[in-house]
Design a protein around this motif. Structure first.
Motif, PDB file in Angstrom:
ATOM      1  N   ILE A 110      44.089  42.986  45.432  1.00 44.84           N
ATOM      2  CA  ILE A 110      45.216  42.401  44.711  1.00 44.84           C
ATOM      3  C   ILE A 110      44.694  41.807  43.399  1.00 44.84           C
ATOM      4  CG2 ILE A 110      47.076  40.714  44.773  1.00 44.84           C
ATOM      5  CD1 ILE A 110      47.355  42.981  46.823  1.00 44.84           C
ATOM      6  N   VAL A 111      45.278  42.236  42.289  1.00 44.90           N
ATOM      7  CA  VAL A 111      44.786  41.849  40.971  1.00 44.90           C
ATOM      8  C   VAL A 111      45.646  40.742  40.370  1.00 44.90           C
ATOM      9  CG1 VAL A 111      44.164  42.685  38.671  1.00 44.90           C
ATOM     10  CG2 VAL A 111      44.020  44.236  40.639  1.00 44.90           C
ATOM     11  N   ALA A 112      44.996  39.707  39.854  1.00 44.27           N
ATOM     12  CA  ALA A 112      45.669  38.615  39.147  1.00 44.27           C
ATOM     13  C   ALA A 112      44.815  38.233  37.938  1.00 44.27           C
ATOM     14  CB  ALA A 112      45.882  37.422  40.074  1.00 44.27           C
ATOM     15  N   VAL A 113      45.259  37.237  37.197  1.00 48.88           N
ATOM     16  CA  VAL A 113      44.547  36.786  36.004  1.00 48.88           C
ATOM     17  C   VAL A 113      44.448  35.264  36.024  1.00 48.88           C
ATOM     18  CG1 VAL A 113      44.719  36.537  33.484  1.00 48.88           C
ATOM     19  CG2 VAL A 113      45.154  38.751  34.546  1.00 48.88           C
ATOM     20  N   ASP A 114      43.256  34.740  35.744  1.00 45.68           N
ATOM     21  CA  ASP A 114      43.062  33.302  35.626  1.00 45.68           C
ATOM     22  C   ASP A 114      43.820  32.821  34.386  1.00 45.68           C
ATOM     23  OD1 ASP A 114      41.855  30.756  34.702  1.00 45.68           O
ATOM     24  OD2 ASP A 114      40.414  31.072  36.322  1.00 45.68           O
ATOM     25  N   ALA A 115      44.776  31.903  34.569  1.00 42.13           N
ATOM     26  CA  ALA A 115      45.651  31.490  33.478  1.00 42.13           C
ATOM     27  C   ALA A 115      44.911  30.731  32.375  1.00 42.13           C
ATOM     28  CB  ALA A 115      46.787  30.622  34.023  1.00 42.13           C
ATOM     29  N   VAL A 116      43.772  30.147  32.675  1.00 38.41           N
ATOM     30  CA  VAL A 116      43.036  29.367  31.674  1.00 38.41           C
ATOM     31  C   VAL A 116      41.991  30.221  30.964  1.00 38.41           C
ATOM     32  CG1 VAL A 116      41.507  27.395  31.294  1.00 38.41           C
ATOM     33  CG2 VAL A 116      43.438  27.198  32.875  1.00 38.41           C
ATOM     34  N   SER A 117      41.163  30.910  31.738  1.00 38.79           N
ATOM     35  CA  SER A 117      40.072  31.686  31.138  1.00 38.79           C
ATOM     36  C   SER A 117      40.502  33.070  30.678  1.00 38.79           C
ATOM     37  CB  SER A 117      38.925  31.836  32.140  1.00 38.79           C
ATOM     38  OG  SER A 117      39.298  32.695  33.209  1.00 38.79           O
ATOM     39  N   GLY A 118      41.589  33.592  31.256  1.00 37.18           N
ATOM     40  CA  GLY A 118      42.001  34.955  30.938  1.00 37.18           C
ATOM     41  C   GLY A 118      41.209  36.012  31.678  1.00 37.18           C
ATOM     42  N   ARG A 119      40.316  35.580  32.573  1.00 36.20           N
ATOM     43  CA  ARG A 119      39.515  36.551  33.327  1.00 36.20           C
ATOM     44  C   ARG A 119      40.337  37.166  34.458  1.00 36.20           C
ATOM     45  NH1 ARG A 119      35.501  32.412  32.730  1.00 36.20           N
ATOM     46  NH2 ARG A 119      33.841  33.055  31.312  1.00 36.20           N
ATOM     47  N   GLU A 120      40.064  38.428  34.711  1.00 30.92           N
ATOM     48  CA  GLU A 120      40.725  39.114  35.820  1.00 30.92           C
ATOM     49  C   GLU A 120      40.129  38.651  37.142  1.00 30.92           C
ATOM     50  OE1 GLU A 120      41.864  43.576  35.835  1.00 30.92           O
ATOM     51  OE2 GLU A 120      39.957  43.425  36.888  1.00 30.92           O
TER      52      GLU A 120
END
Length: 221
Positions: free
Chosen positions: A151-161
Motif C-alpha cells: 500500500i503506497v502513501a506519502v509522508d505529508a511533511v517530507s514528501g517521501r513515499e
C-alpha cells in the motif's frame, strides 16, 4: 542453471498495479477485474498486489480474498445505503495549490509532494476517526493477508513515499486510509509520529513493484 542443458532457468512473477480515481475509481477497477475474470482472464492471482489511493482499496479486497463478484455488487448499492461521506471542496483552490507547488518544487517530485502535504495539513477536513470509519467500512477484512500486498502513501511533511506491507507494523485500515487521504479533501492520517497523504501524487506506482515482476495490469490515474 538446468543440469546437462547449459540453460538458465528463469523465474518470473506477476504484479497487479492499481492506481487512484476516488470512489468511482474503486468501482471502475472492480468492474474491469470482474469483467476480465468473466471473460476468462483472472488477474487476481498475481504474486504481488500494489495499490495506491482507490487502488489500495481494490488491492486489499483482492488480497484478503473478497470475491470479485461480491466486491463489485457492493458498488451497486443505492446511495441511501452507502456509508460513504461527501466532502465539500473547492476544485479551483486545489488546482491553484497544485500549480503553486509545482512552481515551488522546481520539478523536484519530493519537494512537490511535500508542498502538497503542507496544503493538506492546513486544510479543514472531517476528523481522522470519522474518515477511518469510512475506510474500515469499505474493507470486510481488517487484518493483513499473507499475500504480498503493498500500500503506497506519502509522508505529508517530507514528501517521501512510504510503502506499507504486512511487516511494517501498521494496521491495514490505517495504511489504506493513508493511501486514500486526498490532499485538501480528507485528513492526513497519523501513523506513529508521522502523517500521511494519498500515495497517488506524481510517481508511477509500477516503481513499487518488485524487481523482475511483470505487471499484468496497470490502471490509469
Amino acid at each position: 542453471m538446468s543440469a546437462g542443458t547449459g540453460s538458465t532457468a528463469v523465474t518470473t512473477s506477476r504484479g497487479l498495479v492499481l492506481g487512484g480515481g476516488g470512489v468511482a475509481g474503486i468501482a471502475w477497477e472492480l468492474g474491469l477485474l470482474a469483467g476480465l475474470a468473466d471473460a476468462g482472464v483472472d488477474l487476481t492471482g498475481a504474486d504481488t498486489l500494489v495499490g495506491t489511493s482507490a487502488g489500495s482499496v481494490v488491492a486489499t479486497l483482492v488480497a484478503t480474498g473478497v470475491p470479485l463478484a461480491e466486491a463489485y455488487e457492493a458498488q451497486l448499492e443505492p446511495p441511501e445505503r452507502s456509508t460513504e461521506l461527501g466532502a465539500p471542496f473547492d476544485i479551483d483552490e486545489l488546482q491553484a495549490a497544485a500549480m503553486a507547488a509545482m512552481r515551488e518544487s522546481g520539478g523536484d517530485r519530493q519537494r512537490f509532494r511535500a508542498a502538497i502535504g503542507a496544503t493538506a495539513l492546513a486544510a479543514p477536513t472531517v476528523a481522522e476517526p470519522v474518515r477511518r470509519e469510512i475506510i474500515a467500512a469499505r474493507l470486510p477484512v481488517h487484518d493483513w493477508p499473507a499475500r504480498d500486498l503493498r500500500i503506497v502513501a506519502v509522508d505529508a511533511v517530507s514528501g517521501r513515499e512510504a510503502v506499507f506491507t504486512r511487516v511494517s507494523g501498521v494496521g491495514l485500515v490505517d495504511a489504506v486510509a493513508a493511501s486514500c487521504a486526498v490532499p485538501g479533501v480528507w485528513p492526513p492520517v497519523t501513523i506513529g509520529e508521522r502523517r500521511y497523504i494519498d500515495g497517488g501524487l506524481p510517481r508511477s506506482p509500477t516503481r513499487t513493484s518488485p524487481p523482475g515482476a511483470q505487471p499484468s495490469l496497470c490502471s490509469p490515474r
